[in-house]
Each structure stands twice: as C-alpha cells, then as structure tokens.
Design a protein around this motif. Structure first.
Motif, short mmCIF file in Angstrom:
data_model
loop_
_atom_site.label_atom_id
_atom_site.label_comp_id
_atom_site.label_asym_id
_atom_site.label_seq_id
_atom_site.Cartn_x
_atom_site.Cartn_y
_atom_site.Cartn_z
N PHE A 127 -2.84 -22.97 -4.20
CA PHE A 127 -3.93 -23.69 -3.55
C PHE A 127 -4.62 -22.79 -2.54
N VAL A 128 -5.84 -23.14 -2.18
CA VAL A 128 -6.62 -22.34 -1.24
C VAL A 128 -5.87 -22.30 0.08
N GLY A 129 -5.67 -21.12 0.61
CA GLY A 129 -4.98 -20.95 1.88
C GLY A 129 -3.49 -20.68 1.73
N GLU A 130 -2.96 -20.80 0.52
CA GLU A 130 -1.54 -20.54 0.30
C GLU A 130 -1.26 -19.05 0.43
N VAL A 131 -0.15 -18.71 1.09
CA VAL A 131 0.22 -17.32 1.27
C VAL A 131 1.17 -16.93 0.15
N LEU A 132 0.82 -15.90 -0.60
CA LEU A 132 1.65 -15.39 -1.69
C LEU A 132 2.26 -14.07 -1.27
N VAL A 133 3.52 -13.87 -1.59
CA VAL A 133 4.19 -12.62 -1.28
C VAL A 133 4.61 -11.98 -2.60
N GLY A 134 4.21 -10.74 -2.79
CA GLY A 134 4.57 -10.02 -4.00
C GLY A 134 5.08 -8.64 -3.64
N LYS A 135 5.55 -7.93 -4.64
CA LYS A 135 6.02 -6.56 -4.45
C LYS A 135 5.06 -5.60 -5.12
N ILE A 136 4.84 -4.49 -4.46
CA ILE A 136 3.99 -3.45 -5.04
C ILE A 136 4.76 -2.82 -6.20
N SER A 137 4.21 -2.92 -7.40
CA SER A 137 4.88 -2.38 -8.58
C SER A 137 4.31 -1.03 -9.00
N GLY A 138 3.17 -0.65 -8.43
CA GLY A 138 2.58 0.63 -8.75
C GLY A 138 1.24 0.78 -8.06
N TYR A 139 0.66 1.96 -8.19
CA TYR A 139 -0.66 2.21 -7.62
C TYR A 139 -1.30 3.36 -8.37
N ASP A 140 -2.60 3.39 -8.30
CA ASP A 140 -3.35 4.49 -8.87
C ASP A 140 -4.60 4.68 -8.03
N GLU A 141 -5.54 5.48 -8.53
CA GLU A 141 -6.74 5.76 -7.74
C GLU A 141 -7.60 4.52 -7.55
N LYS A 142 -7.43 3.51 -8.40
CA LYS A 142 -8.23 2.29 -8.29
C LYS A 142 -7.69 1.31 -7.27
N GLY A 143 -6.36 1.27 -7.09
CA GLY A 143 -5.78 0.33 -6.13
C GLY A 143 -4.31 0.08 -6.36
N LEU A 144 -3.84 -1.08 -5.88
CA LEU A 144 -2.43 -1.45 -5.95
C LEU A 144 -2.19 -2.40 -7.13
N HIS A 145 -0.99 -2.31 -7.70
CA HIS A 145 -0.54 -3.25 -8.72
C HIS A 145 0.60 -4.04 -8.08
N VAL A 146 0.50 -5.38 -8.13
CA VAL A 146 1.45 -6.24 -7.44
C VAL A 146 2.11 -7.18 -8.44
N SER A 147 3.41 -7.45 -8.22
CA SER A 147 4.17 -8.35 -9.07
C SER A 147 4.65 -9.55 -8.26
N LEU A 148 4.58 -10.73 -8.88
CA LEU A 148 5.15 -11.93 -8.29
C LEU A 148 6.42 -12.31 -9.04
N ASP A 149 7.12 -11.37 -9.62
CA ASP A 149 8.32 -11.52 -10.44
C ASP A 149 8.01 -12.13 -11.79
N PHE A 150 7.43 -13.31 -11.87
CA PHE A 150 7.14 -13.94 -13.16
C PHE A 150 5.77 -13.51 -13.69
#
Length: 171
Positions: free
Chosen positions: A80-103
C-alpha cells in the motif's frame, strides 16, 4: 502487503493436461497463466491460493480443448502507499542497484533515482556522499529500506524526474 483476490476466469484446458486429476490440471494451468505476473489493479501474483469452484467442461465449435468456468483466489503482493519495504541488495551495475525481497528479486533502483549525493565509487560500488564528506557504501546483502541511506521515497524520485525533465526541456 499480501492480499487474497477472488477471480472468475473462463479457462481453456489443453488436452495434454486432461490425463491428470481435473483440479491438479486446472491449478497447473492457472499457475502457468498467473504466477509471477502483474495483474492490473491487483498486484503481483505470488501463488494460486485455492480453487473455489469449477463449472463446465464445454467444448466450443472450432476449438480442440474444453473450457471451464473457474472461481479461484490468488495470493497477491500489493504494497500500500506509504508502506515501508525492506530488501537486500543482490547486485549492482552502472545503471543502479538490484534488490531482492526474498520471494521477488526483480527490483531495480536506477542510479538517477537514488538520494541526492549517491554516485559510483572507483571500485564500481554505489555510495552516498554526505555533507560531512563521509562515503557510505551500498554493498551486496546490505538491507535497504525506502527510508534508508542511499534510497528514498518514491515521491522524491518522482520529484527528481520532474525536475530532470524540466531541465532537459529548458536546454
């Protein structure tokens, strides 16, 4: 974050699945159609939760499969709007970060949408330079929330994009 959505769908059943028990074949076909897909106004389908009813088995003229009217529930990921999500950084490249929420691991945060002061270091990692001159690195397996360093609210990203578009329009 997760909701159950009830759906009714006219499901054509491929003949090669009809050697299985009907409910198993229907579930397999529903998973093929909906699993890991974003359904408009519902969210990302995580799982076929249950099958409520099955009607029909009609073979329409010109088709080589039977069609069933299926009522079922899907488990949907819909923050929902305003919900805080916590993920782990799974990788990065010159474009940006890749994040995982496990599922779900297909989240990309482009570099231009990160907090002001975020840049790539010489070793390729992303870092946030603070006003004090500190360099806060964003490393693989670090947890990052929408409120954390190096990230920001979606509203901030939208504001930055609008400002970027205005600057491009002026040039």
């Amino acid at each position: 974050m997760f909701v159950l959505s009830q759906i009714e769908h006219n499901l054509p059943m491929p003949p090669h699945l009809l050697n299985q028990p009907l409910v198993d074949a229907i579930k397999a076909e529903l998973e093929r159609l909906f699993l890991d897909k974003v359904v408009a106004n519902l969210g990302l389908c995580v799982s076929v939760y249950d099958i409520r009813s099955v009607e029909g088995g009609f073979i329409f003229p010109g088709e080589g499969c039977s069609t069933y009217k299926v009522s079922f529930r899907l488990l949907m990921f819909r923050p929902f709007v305003g919900e805080v999500l916590v993920g782990k950084i799974s990788g990065y490249d010159e474009k940006g970060l890749h994040v995982s929420l496990d599922f779900f691991s297909d989240i990309c945060i482009p570099g231009h949408l990160m907090q002001y002061g975020t840049a790539r270091a010489l070793d390729g990692r992303w870092m946030l330079k603070t006003e004090d001159g500190d360099e806060l690195y964003l490393d693989i397996d670090d947890e990052g929330s929408i409120k954390g360093d190096g990230l920001g609210l979606l509203a901030w990203w939208a504001a930055d994009e609008e400002e970027g578009e205005e600057v491009e329009a002026e040039e």
